[in-house]
Scaffold this active site. Structure first.
Site, PDB file in Angstrom:
ATOM      1  N   ARG A 172       0.826  -1.213   0.000  1.00 62.30           N
ATOM      2  CA  ARG A 172       0.000   0.000   0.000  1.00 62.30           C
ATOM      3  C   ARG A 172       0.860   1.263   0.000  1.00 62.30           C
ATOM      4  O   ARG A 172       0.571   2.233  -0.699  1.00 62.30           O
ATOM      5  CB  ARG A 172      -0.943   0.010   1.206  1.00 62.30           C
ATOM      6  CG  ARG A 172      -2.090  -0.963   1.074  1.00 62.30           C
ATOM      7  CD  ARG A 172      -2.925  -0.998   2.336  1.00 62.30           C
ATOM      8  NE  ARG A 172      -3.664   0.240   2.551  1.00 62.30           N
ATOM      9  CZ  ARG A 172      -4.226   0.557   3.731  1.00 62.30           C
ATOM     10  NH1 ARG A 172      -4.063  -0.238   4.767  1.00 62.30           N
ATOM     11  NH2 ARG A 172      -4.893   1.661   3.853  1.00 62.30           N
ATOM     12  N   ASN A 206      -8.946   8.241   5.998  1.00 65.57           N
ATOM     13  CA  ASN A 206      -7.878   7.757   5.132  1.00 65.57           C
ATOM     14  C   ASN A 206      -6.513   7.941   5.780  1.00 65.57           C
ATOM     15  O   ASN A 206      -6.307   8.865   6.565  1.00 65.57           O
ATOM     16  CB  ASN A 206      -7.914   8.481   3.784  1.00 65.57           C
ATOM     17  CG  ASN A 206      -9.221   8.227   3.048  1.00 65.57           C
ATOM     18  OD1 ASN A 206      -9.944   7.279   3.375  1.00 65.57           O
ATOM     19  ND2 ASN A 206      -9.548   9.083   2.110  1.00 65.57           N
ATOM     20  N   VAL A 207      -5.617   7.057   5.436  1.00 67.17           N
ATOM     21  CA  VAL A 207      -4.254   7.084   5.998  1.00 67.17           C
ATOM     22  C   VAL A 207      -3.228   7.411   4.911  1.00 67.17           C
ATOM     23  O   VAL A 207      -2.032   7.336   5.135  1.00 67.17           O
ATOM     24  CB  VAL A 207      -3.928   5.716   6.658  1.00 67.17           C
ATOM     25  CG1 VAL A 207      -4.842   5.449   7.840  1.00 67.17           C
ATOM     26  CG2 VAL A 207      -4.014   4.564   5.654  1.00 67.17           C
ATOM     27  N   GLY A 237     -17.272   9.695  -0.129  1.00 67.03           N
ATOM     28  CA  GLY A 237     -16.525   8.467  -0.446  1.00 67.03           C
ATOM     29  C   GLY A 237     -16.330   7.540   0.726  1.00 67.03           C
ATOM     30  O   GLY A 237     -15.239   6.981   0.906  1.00 67.03           O
ATOM     31  N   CYS A 291      15.690   0.399  19.896  1.00 64.89           N
ATOM     32  CA  CYS A 291      15.636  -0.384  21.157  1.00 64.89           C
ATOM     33  C   CYS A 291      15.500  -1.870  20.858  1.00 64.89           C
ATOM     34  O   CYS A 291      15.457  -2.702  21.750  1.00 64.89           O
ATOM     35  CB  CYS A 291      14.442   0.092  22.005  1.00 64.89           C
ATOM     36  SG  CYS A 291      12.859  -0.622  21.495  1.00 64.89           S
ATOM     37  N   HIS A 337      -7.640   7.772  11.616  1.00 65.15           N
ATOM     38  CA  HIS A 337      -7.074   6.410  11.649  1.00 65.15           C
ATOM     39  C   HIS A 337      -5.571   6.383  11.436  1.00 65.15           C
ATOM     40  O   HIS A 337      -5.012   5.347  11.116  1.00 65.15           O
ATOM     41  CB  HIS A 337      -7.768   5.541  10.592  1.00 65.15           C
ATOM     42  CG  HIS A 337      -9.233   5.370  10.849  1.00 65.15           C
ATOM     43  ND1 HIS A 337     -10.137   5.092   9.835  1.00 65.15           N
ATOM     44  CD2 HIS A 337      -9.959   5.457  11.986  1.00 65.15           C
ATOM     45  CE1 HIS A 337     -11.358   5.006  10.359  1.00 65.15           C
ATOM     46  NE2 HIS A 337     -11.273   5.223  11.669  1.00 65.15           N
TER      47      HIS A 337
HETATM   48  C1  BV8 Z   1     -12.987   1.134  18.066  1.00 67.28           C
HETATM   49  C2  BV8 Z   1      -6.836   2.068   9.408  1.00 67.28           C
HETATM   50  C3  BV8 Z   1     -13.371   0.789  20.291  1.00 67.28           C
HETATM   51  C4  BV8 Z   1      -6.038   0.950   8.983  1.00 67.28           C
HETATM   52  C5  BV8 Z   1      -9.192   1.520   9.614  1.00 67.28           C
HETATM   53  C6  BV8 Z   1     -19.689   0.437  17.209  1.00 67.28           C
HETATM   54  C7  BV8 Z   1     -19.051   1.432  17.946  1.00 67.28           C
HETATM   55  C8  BV8 Z   1     -17.661   1.438  18.053  1.00 67.28           C
HETATM   56  C9  BV8 Z   1     -16.893   0.454  17.421  1.00 67.28           C
HETATM   57  C10 BV8 Z   1     -17.535  -0.530  16.696  1.00 67.28           C
HETATM   58  C11 BV8 Z   1     -18.915  -0.542  16.593  1.00 67.28           C
HETATM   59  N1  BV8 Z   1     -19.241  -1.622  15.830  1.00 67.28           N
HETATM   60  C12 BV8 Z   1     -18.118  -2.260  15.459  1.00 67.28           C
HETATM   61  C13 BV8 Z   1     -17.073  -1.633  15.978  1.00 67.28           C
HETATM   62  C14 BV8 Z   1     -15.692  -2.030  15.770  1.00 67.28           C
HETATM   63  C15 BV8 Z   1     -15.061  -1.408  14.531  1.00 67.28           C
HETATM   64  C16 BV8 Z   1     -16.008  -1.176  13.393  1.00 67.28           C
HETATM   65  O1  BV8 Z   1     -16.505  -0.075  13.200  1.00 67.28           O
HETATM   66  N2  BV8 Z   1     -16.222  -2.215  12.621  1.00 67.28           N
HETATM   67  C17 BV8 Z   1     -17.072  -2.090  11.450  1.00 67.28           C
HETATM   68  C18 BV8 Z   1     -16.434  -2.811  10.294  1.00 67.28           C
HETATM   69  C19 BV8 Z   1     -18.429  -2.624  11.812  1.00 67.28           C
HETATM   70  N3  BV8 Z   1     -14.441  -0.161  14.901  1.00 67.28           N
HETATM   71  C20 BV8 Z   1     -13.223  -0.200  15.430  1.00 67.28           C
HETATM   72  O2  BV8 Z   1     -12.634  -1.231  15.707  1.00 67.28           O
HETATM   73  C21 BV8 Z   1     -12.561   1.135  15.739  1.00 67.28           C
HETATM   74  N4  BV8 Z   1     -12.110   1.101  17.082  1.00 67.28           N
HETATM   75  O3  BV8 Z   1     -14.147   1.277  17.926  1.00 67.28           O
HETATM   76  O4  BV8 Z   1     -12.424   0.925  19.249  1.00 67.28           O
HETATM   77  C22 BV8 Z   1     -12.705   0.262  21.447  1.00 67.28           C
HETATM   78  C23 BV8 Z   1     -13.311   0.498  22.654  1.00 67.28           C
HETATM   79  C24 BV8 Z   1     -12.728  -0.018  23.762  1.00 67.28           C
HETATM   80  C25 BV8 Z   1     -11.530  -0.728  23.681  1.00 67.28           C
HETATM   81  C26 BV8 Z   1     -10.924  -0.932  22.471  1.00 67.28           C
HETATM   82  C27 BV8 Z   1     -11.509  -0.440  21.336  1.00 67.28           C
HETATM   83  C28 BV8 Z   1     -11.338   1.352  14.860  1.00 67.28           C
HETATM   84  C29 BV8 Z   1     -11.758   1.532  13.440  1.00 67.28           C
HETATM   85  C30 BV8 Z   1     -10.540   1.927  12.592  1.00 67.28           C
HETATM   86  C31 BV8 Z   1     -10.137   0.764  11.719  1.00 67.28           C
HETATM   87  N5  BV8 Z   1      -9.045   1.177  10.850  1.00 67.28           N
HETATM   88  N6  BV8 Z   1      -8.167   1.911   8.858  1.00 67.28           N
HETATM   89  C32 BV8 Z   1      -5.672   1.077   7.539  1.00 67.28           C
HETATM   90  O5  BV8 Z   1      -6.200   1.919   6.794  1.00 67.28           O
HETATM   91  O6  BV8 Z   1      -4.805   0.287   7.160  1.00 67.28           O
HETATM   92  S1  BV8 Z   1     -10.749   1.530   8.973  1.00 67.28           S
HETATM   93  C33 BV8 Z   1     -10.760   1.440   7.295  1.00 67.28           C
HETATM   94  O7  BV8 Z   1     -12.145   1.519   6.923  1.00 67.28           O
HETATM   95  C34 BV8 Z   1     -10.099   2.598   6.568  1.00 67.28           C
HETATM   96  O8  BV8 Z   1      -9.577   3.592   7.413  1.00 67.28           O
HETATM   97  C35 BV8 Z   1     -11.253   3.174   5.774  1.00 67.28           C
HETATM   98  O9  BV8 Z   1     -11.092   4.507   5.533  1.00 67.28           O
HETATM   99  C36 BV8 Z   1     -12.348   2.890   6.712  1.00 67.28           C
HETATM  100  C37 BV8 Z   1     -13.753   3.067   6.268  1.00 67.28           C
HETATM  101  O10 BV8 Z   1     -13.854   2.563   5.003  1.00 67.28           O
HETATM  102  P1  BV8 Z   1     -14.234   3.628   3.863  1.00 67.28           P
HETATM  103  O11 BV8 Z   1     -13.232   4.737   3.916  1.00 67.28           O
HETATM  104  O12 BV8 Z   1     -15.652   4.008   4.005  1.00 67.28           O
HETATM  105  O13 BV8 Z   1     -13.950   2.802   2.581  1.00 67.28           O
HETATM  106  P2  BV8 Z   1     -14.892   1.682   1.946  1.00 67.28           P
HETATM  107  O14 BV8 Z   1     -14.040   0.901   1.005  1.00 67.28           O
HETATM  108  O15 BV8 Z   1     -15.635   0.968   3.027  1.00 67.28           O
HETATM  109  O16 BV8 Z   1     -15.979   2.516   1.137  1.00 67.28           O
HETATM  110  C38 BV8 Z   1     -15.583   3.324   0.055  1.00 67.28           C
HETATM  111  C39 BV8 Z   1     -16.790   4.124  -0.328  1.00 67.28           C
HETATM  112  O17 BV8 Z   1     -16.408   5.012  -1.374  1.00 67.28           O
HETATM  113  C40 BV8 Z   1     -17.936   3.289  -0.883  1.00 67.28           C
HETATM  114  O18 BV8 Z   1     -19.158   3.747  -0.302  1.00 67.28           O
HETATM  115  C41 BV8 Z   1     -17.915   3.582  -2.389  1.00 67.28           C
HETATM  116  O19 BV8 Z   1     -19.225   3.580  -2.942  1.00 67.28           O
HETATM  117  C42 BV8 Z   1     -17.357   4.957  -2.401  1.00 67.28           C
HETATM  118  N7  BV8 Z   1     -16.624   5.316  -3.621  1.00 67.28           N
HETATM  119  C43 BV8 Z   1     -15.776   4.546  -4.350  1.00 67.28           C
HETATM  120  N8  BV8 Z   1     -15.261   5.293  -5.359  1.00 67.28           N
HETATM  121  C44 BV8 Z   1     -15.766   6.541  -5.232  1.00 67.28           C
HETATM  122  C45 BV8 Z   1     -16.634   6.564  -4.127  1.00 67.28           C
HETATM  123  N9  BV8 Z   1     -17.309   7.670  -3.745  1.00 67.28           N
HETATM  124  C46 BV8 Z   1     -17.126   8.786  -4.481  1.00 67.28           C
HETATM  125  N10 BV8 Z   1     -16.315   8.844  -5.561  1.00 67.28           N
HETATM  126  C47 BV8 Z   1     -15.619   7.757  -5.960  1.00 67.28           C
HETATM  127  N11 BV8 Z   1     -14.814   7.850  -7.032  1.00 67.28           N
HETATM  128 ZN    ZN Z   2      11.617   1.048  20.581  1.00 66.37          ZN
END
Ligand code: BV8
Ligand code: ZN
Length: 241
Positions: free
Chosen positions: A59, A91-92, A180, A143, A111
């Site tokens: 990536r 986004n990252v 997006g 380290c 993120h």
């Molecule tokens: C946490 C970094 C709590 C890594 C990423 C309810 C409440 C709280 C948490 C949760 C909950 N339910 C579930 C959870 C857990 C989880 C979660 O949300 N899971 C989901 C899948 C259900 N959340 C977490 O774990 C978060 N942490 O809540 O901690 C906690 C509490 C106590 C103790 C410990 C923890 C952490 C979430 C962060 C995860 N990390 N990324 C990396 O990037 O490598 S998330 C990852 O998904 C990316 O960052 C990405 O940006 C993000 C969201 O995805 P999208 O950006 O929306 O991308 P996607 O592909 O899904 O969609 C693209 C869209 O674009 C589509 O709609 C498409 O139609 C559109 N599109 C495409 N092309 C175009 C376009 N639109 C316009 N123009 C175009 N050309």
């Molecule tokens: Zn270190």
């Protein structure tokens, strides 16, 4: 939009699609037929850091070649036309940071960043733009600890200062653009409801109707690299700029 309007844009992977970066959940988002969801977790890293670093190295090399697209530039142009525009991004890839914003608006990276690494032993965090990395040469700290990508994985908490800043910006938004994102990842997706509850006008810019619920006041369907420039043109015309 009146000149003093405060605009907030919540962006996801879709805004970077036109820069050649696969989205998470769209086609092409897979890597070695593994789902991003299965790689972006602390458990995956603990179990197989080499494969996780191979994915992030792939990536990083992909994003290193990417440039901001017309959608990123449109948000910059919009920031010159309204009172203030802030970006809250999931986004990252760093493409918003490359484009920048006019005025006092800022970018909240919920993120983390592909370009930062953190030591799993001492927590030291560094900016790093080197190629890859790929196994077997995994990055280590002075380290001796193994470095990990400084991004927020599933199951990990977001930085409280980022959440607080994003919440404050959302609470003061007159217009909240959702660009997006599939709006499935929380707590990021939760800002939509907060924006709507406090009375902001919420507009979704996506290929499809992704965000659900009554909070969406307007859906602009199409690629954001086309629809956001069209929004800027309309605002310019209205302000005869
Ligand atoms: C946490 C970094 C709590 C890594 C990423 C309810 C409440 C709280 C948490 C949760 C909950 N339910 C579930 C959870 C857990 C989880 C979660 O949300 N899971 C989901 C899948 C259900 N959340 C977490 O774990 C978060 N942490 O809540 O901690 C906690 C509490 C106590 C103790 C410990 C923890 C952490 C979430 C962060 C995860 N990390 N990324 C990396 O990037 O490598 S998330 C990852 O998904 C990316 O960052 C990405 O940006 C993000 C969201 O995805 P999208 O950006 O929306 O991308 P996607 O592909 O899904 O969609 C693209 C869209 O674009 C589509 O709609 C498409 O139609 C559109 N599109 C495409 N092309 C175009 C376009 N639109 C316009 N123009 C175009 N050309
Ligand atoms: Zn270190």
């Amino acid at each position: 939009m009146t000149p003093q309007a405060r605009v907030v844009a919540l962006t996801g992977a879709g805004i970077s699609a036109a820069s050649g970066i696969p989205t998470f959940r769209g086609k092409g988002g897979l890597y070695k037929n593994l789902h991003a969801q299965d790689l972006a977790t602390p458990e995956a890293f603990a179990r197989d850091p080499a494969t996780v670093w191979e994915w992030y190295g792939w990536r990083r090399d992909l994003v290193r070649r990417a440039r901001p697209n017309a959608a990123h530039r449109a948000l910059r142009e919009l920031s010159e036309l309204v009172g203030r525009l802030d970006i809250i991004t999931q986004n990252v890839d760093g493409l918003h940071e490359q484009t920048g914003l006019a005025g006092e608006g800022g970018i909240v990276r919920l993120h983390g960043s592909l370009w930062r690494m953190r030591c799993t032993r001492c927590g030291r965090e560094v900016e790093d733009r080197s190629a890859g990395p790929y196994p077997p040469d995994l990055p280590h700290c002075s380290c001796g600890g193994l470095m990990r990508p400084a991004v927020v994985w599933f199951g990990e908490q977001l930085a409280s200062e980022d959440l607080d800043e994003a919440g404050a910006l959302t609470r003061h938004a007159d217009v909240f653009l959702v660009v997006g994102t599939s709006a499935v990842v929380y707590p990021a997706a939760g800002f939509l409801g907060l924006a709507s509850q406090q009375g902001a006008f919420v507009a979704e810019f996506n290929l499809e109707a992704a965000a659900s619920g009554p909070e969406i006041g307007l859906r602009v369907t199409g690629p954001s690299e086309e629809t956001l420039p069209a929004l800027v043109d309309a605002v310019r015309k209205r302000r005869k700029v």
